[in-house]
Scaffold this active site. Structure first.
Site, PDB file in Angstrom:
ATOM      1  N   LYS A 212       0.863  -1.183   0.000  1.00 33.36           N
ATOM      2  CA  LYS A 212       0.000   0.000   0.000  1.00 33.36           C
ATOM      3  C   LYS A 212       0.896   1.228   0.000  1.00 33.36           C
ATOM      4  CE  LYS A 212      -3.833   2.285   2.373  1.00 33.36           C
ATOM      5  NZ  LYS A 212      -4.745   2.252   3.529  1.00 33.36           N
ATOM      6  N   LYS A 235       1.158  10.115   5.566  1.00 34.72           N
ATOM      7  CA  LYS A 235       1.306   8.717   5.987  1.00 34.72           C
ATOM      8  C   LYS A 235       2.584   8.065   5.453  1.00 34.72           C
ATOM      9  CE  LYS A 235      -3.682   8.144   6.506  1.00 34.72           C
ATOM     10  NZ  LYS A 235      -4.835   7.208   6.438  1.00 34.72           N
ATOM     11  N   LYS A 266      -2.301  -1.539  -3.613  1.00 36.77           N
ATOM     12  CA  LYS A 266      -3.133  -0.342  -3.604  1.00 36.77           C
ATOM     13  C   LYS A 266      -2.230   0.879  -3.656  1.00 36.77           C
ATOM     14  CE  LYS A 266      -6.769   2.020  -0.995  1.00 36.77           C
ATOM     15  NZ  LYS A 266      -7.591   2.038   0.230  1.00 36.77           N
TER      16      LYS A 266
END
Length: 343
Positions: A212, A235, A266
């Site tokens: 991710k 993040k 993702k």
């Protein structure tokens, strides 16, 4: 310019350089194109992400995701019935959490009567033949919008994992079939597997968000779950750098070793190379998430008349299958499944 009397000579020359193999022959009819198509997409390849909200009544549109809405629990059940009727095997549930239910530890994630748990129970009661995928991460529940517990301006990996294990357990007990850890904390797959097994939930599957990336393509999703304007910082300390591919292999290998049954990449569309590589490297069911931003790009272009929306939708989904994905999480799922059933 080729004169008419030269055409046989030209044809002979073309046959000579192609060895007589005219690849266009197979493309000249719809039936012949379908006959030799290498990649086939079906409704069974799709997972439908659904946003759930409190209350009853009409759906609430998500402005940044045309055609997508937040649904009440009752309407989520209707969506699951629609998924069944369309041949979509799994729905993925995501909550819209209001600010009064958020805190710095994401405590609402552990509430056995939170939106996701209530929706899971309702869907399992009404449509037991449809699988349920539940996201394990704290960002829909934290006041700061991050996926874990924040300490001194940084995310505490191990304290976050302890809470994520409890979140996974609450979801599994509510009827969730597939736990989807999307938080990117180290060691969380092993600890979740250990927690589920210790509670007799050995049949609950884990689809890890193995790769991710810290991406610009999540904005509309954060709008949909109510965390976009809450996020403090970014993040990048726990989601992957978009320049890295070898790291994705290491992440996937670690999650598989820890007990993941399936892995996911993702975003999907702009990381097709990662999808293809992980699928080939591990021979593991590998999924791709066509993110909210990727969906919104196609919808915006189609809405402005710059693209044929349905053709772009189907072409984008076929790309995931061509890259080796076993399935795709996509907000297009119900529309694509309906189009596939129409033929």
């Amino acid at each position: 310019m080729v004169l008419q009397h030269d055409r046989p000579t030209l044809s002979t020359r073309i046959d000579a350089v192609t060895g007589g193999r005219r690849l266009r022959r197979l493309r000249q009819h719809d039936w012949s194109r379908r006959l030799v198509r290498e990649t086939e997409l079906s409704p069974a390849d799709l997972i439908w992400p659904i946003f759930v909200r409190e209350g009853a009544g009409a759906d609430e549109a998500v402005p940044s995701m045309p055609g997508v809405a937040r649904r009440s629990v009752a309407r989520a059940v209707e969506a699951a019935r629609e998924a069944r009727d369309l041949g979509i095997p799994v729905v993925a549930l995501f909550p819209f959490t209001t600010r009064d239910r958020r805190d710095d530890r994401g405590s609402e994630a552990l509430n056995e009567n939170n939106l996701v748990c209530r929706a899971s129970r309702a869907i399992k009661d009404a449509v037991p033949e449809v699988g349920i995928l539940c996201d394990v991460a704290l960002d829909p529940y934290t006041s700061h919008g991050h996926d874990g517990v924040m300490r001194g301006g940084r995310i505490d990996n191990d304290e976050s994992v302890e809470i994520l294990c409890r979140q996974a357990l609450v979801q599994a007990r509510s009827g969730c079939d597939i736990i989807g850890p999307s938080d990117m904390m180290d060691g969380r797959v092993a600890m979740i597997r250990e927690t589920l097994d210790a509670e007799g939930l050995r049949d609950t599957m884990i689809m890890s968000y193995a790769a991710k990336y810290a991406s610009a393509f999540y904005g509309p999703f954060r709008d949909a779950v109510g965390s976009n304007d809450l996020l403090k910082g970014d993040k990048r300390t726990y989601q992957m750098d978009f320049g890295n591919a070898e790291e994705a292999v290491r992440e996937a290998a670690q999650d598989i070793a820890e007990g993941a049954d399936m892995i996911m990449v993702k975003p999907g569309m702009v990381y097709l190379d990662i999808v293809a590589r992980l699928a080939a490297e591990f021979g593991m069911p590998t999924f791709a998430y066509q993110t909210s931003g990727e969906y919104a790009m196609i919808e915006a272009a189609a809405g402005n008349g710059w693209l044929d929306g349905e053709r772009a939708m189907m072409e984008s989904l076929a790309a995931f299958k061509r890259a080796g994905a076993a399935g795709i999480l996509s907000y297009f799922a119900p529309r694509a499944a309906a189009a596939l059933r129409r033929g």
